[in-house]
Design a protein around this motif. Structure first.
Motif, mmCIF file in Angstrom:
data_model
loop_
_atom_site.group_PDB
_atom_site.id
_atom_site.type_symbol
_atom_site.label_atom_id
_atom_site.label_comp_id
_atom_site.label_asym_id
_atom_site.label_seq_id
_atom_site.Cartn_x
_atom_site.Cartn_y
_atom_site.Cartn_z
ATOM 1 N N GLY A 144 1.122 -1.150 0.020
ATOM 2 C CA GLY A 144 0.190 0.338 -0.365
ATOM 3 C C GLY A 144 0.659 1.069 0.014
ATOM 4 O O GLY A 144 0.493 2.190 -0.795
ATOM 5 N N PHE A 145 2.047 1.136 0.578
ATOM 6 C CA PHE A 145 2.628 2.279 0.786
ATOM 7 C C PHE A 145 3.307 2.278 0.179
ATOM 8 O O PHE A 145 3.465 3.730 -0.774
ATOM 9 N N GLU A 146 3.780 1.256 -1.253
ATOM 10 C CA GLU A 146 4.564 1.664 -2.673
ATOM 11 C C GLU A 146 3.397 2.511 -3.511
ATOM 12 O O GLU A 146 3.927 3.679 -4.432
ATOM 13 N N THR A 147 2.624 2.329 -3.458
ATOM 14 C CA THR A 147 1.553 2.235 -5.136
ATOM 15 C C THR A 147 1.351 3.788 -4.117
ATOM 16 O O THR A 147 1.256 4.850 -4.967
ATOM 17 N N CYS A 148 0.658 3.740 -3.727
ATOM 18 C CA CYS A 148 0.473 5.902 -2.759
ATOM 19 C C CYS A 148 1.681 6.431 -3.060
ATOM 20 O O CYS A 148 1.773 7.486 -3.478
ATOM 21 N N ALA A 149 3.144 5.490 -2.762
ATOM 22 C CA ALA A 149 4.496 6.921 -3.014
ATOM 23 C C ALA A 149 4.852 7.006 -4.161
ATOM 24 O O ALA A 149 4.543 8.195 -4.547
ATOM 25 N N LEU A 150 4.477 6.185 -5.085
ATOM 26 C CA LEU A 150 5.306 7.047 -6.406
ATOM 27 C C LEU A 150 3.467 7.198 -6.884
ATOM 28 O O LEU A 150 4.051 8.081 -7.811
ATOM 29 N N ARG A 151 1.951 6.946 -6.756
ATOM 30 C CA ARG A 151 1.270 7.930 -7.502
ATOM 31 C C ARG A 151 1.413 9.500 -6.819
ATOM 32 O O ARG A 151 1.444 10.362 -7.735
ATOM 33 N N MET A 152 1.781 9.461 -5.108
ATOM 34 C CA MET A 152 2.102 11.053 -5.416
ATOM 35 C C MET A 152 3.059 11.702 -5.712
ATOM 36 O O MET A 152 3.652 12.750 -5.853
ATOM 37 N N CYS A 153 5.062 10.879 -6.452
ATOM 38 C CA CYS A 153 5.519 11.538 -6.720
ATOM 39 C C CYS A 153 5.724 11.976 -8.128
ATOM 40 O O CYS A 153 5.636 12.653 -8.870
ATOM 41 N N PHE A 154 4.447 10.767 -8.471
ATOM 42 C CA PHE A 154 4.261 11.099 -10.463
ATOM 43 C C PHE A 154 3.826 12.444 -10.138
ATOM 44 O O PHE A 154 3.792 13.054 -11.228
ATOM 45 N N THR A 155 3.190 12.443 -10.018
ATOM 46 C CA THR A 155 1.581 13.951 -9.333
ATOM 47 C C THR A 155 2.358 14.875 -9.600
ATOM 48 O O THR A 155 2.690 15.752 -10.196
ATOM 49 N N ALA A 156 3.248 14.416 -8.305
ATOM 50 C CA ALA A 156 4.432 16.260 -7.997
ATOM 51 C C ALA A 156 5.041 16.659 -8.941
ATOM 52 O O ALA A 156 5.236 17.440 -9.422
ATOM 53 N N GLN A 157 5.311 14.892 -10.280
ATOM 54 C CA GLN A 157 6.724 15.435 -10.816
ATOM 55 C C GLN A 157 5.947 16.545 -12.046
ATOM 56 O O GLN A 157 6.560 17.450 -12.406
ATOM 57 N N GLU A 158 4.206 15.805 -12.335
ATOM 58 C CA GLU A 158 3.848 15.947 -13.434
ATOM 59 C C GLU A 158 3.150 17.773 -12.926
ATOM 60 O O GLU A 158 3.061 18.583 -13.833
ATOM 61 N N MET A 159 2.994 17.637 -11.758
ATOM 62 C CA MET A 159 2.327 19.300 -11.235
ATOM 63 C C MET A 159 3.675 20.517 -11.854
ATOM 64 O O MET A 159 3.002 21.747 -11.565
ATOM 65 N N MET A 160 4.396 19.706 -11.203
ATOM 66 C CA MET A 160 5.988 21.108 -11.287
ATOM 67 C C MET A 160 6.458 21.057 -13.114
ATOM 68 O O MET A 160 7.082 22.432 -13.266
#
Length: 105
Positions: A46-62
């Motif tokens: 659960g941690f890995e999937t959520c962390a990856l999604r947050m990282c990808f989202t932050a990267q796209e927003m940046m």
């Protein structure tokens, strides 16, 4: 586990489902070590999937500042609509653009 068994505590949780016995057969006998290992796997997965999604989202927003600004404005509007009350999960989930961004990522 021991406390639950001694006091006949039944909860709708993973630990109960893994140790539950049916009327006819025992599904599996779980040791404390087995249950801790399963909990660790659930936590890690659960941690890995959520962390990856947050990282990808932050990267796209940046990368796309217009998306970041529009998302910020949407969340800010939810805050304004709450009239100073604490933001709730339901209010944030009602932000349509947030759902679109997360779904796209």
């Amino acid at each position: 586990m021991k406390y639950r068994q001694e006091h006949n505590i039944i909860r709708a949780c993973t630990i109960h489902m893994q140790t539950e016995k049916t009327k006819t057969i025992v599904i599996r006998e779980w040791s404390d070590c087995d249950i801790v290992a399963q909990c660790f796997v659930f936590l890690l997965a659960g941690f890995e999937t959520c962390a990856l999604r947050m990282c990808f989202t932050a990267q796209e927003m940046m990368k796309y500042e217009d998306v970041q600004q529009k998302l910020y404005e949407g969340v800010q509007q939810v805050d304004i609509d709450s009239d100073g009350k604490e933001l709730t999960y339901e209010a944030i989930m009602g932000t349509k653009y947030l759902d679109q961004v997360v779904s796209e990522v």
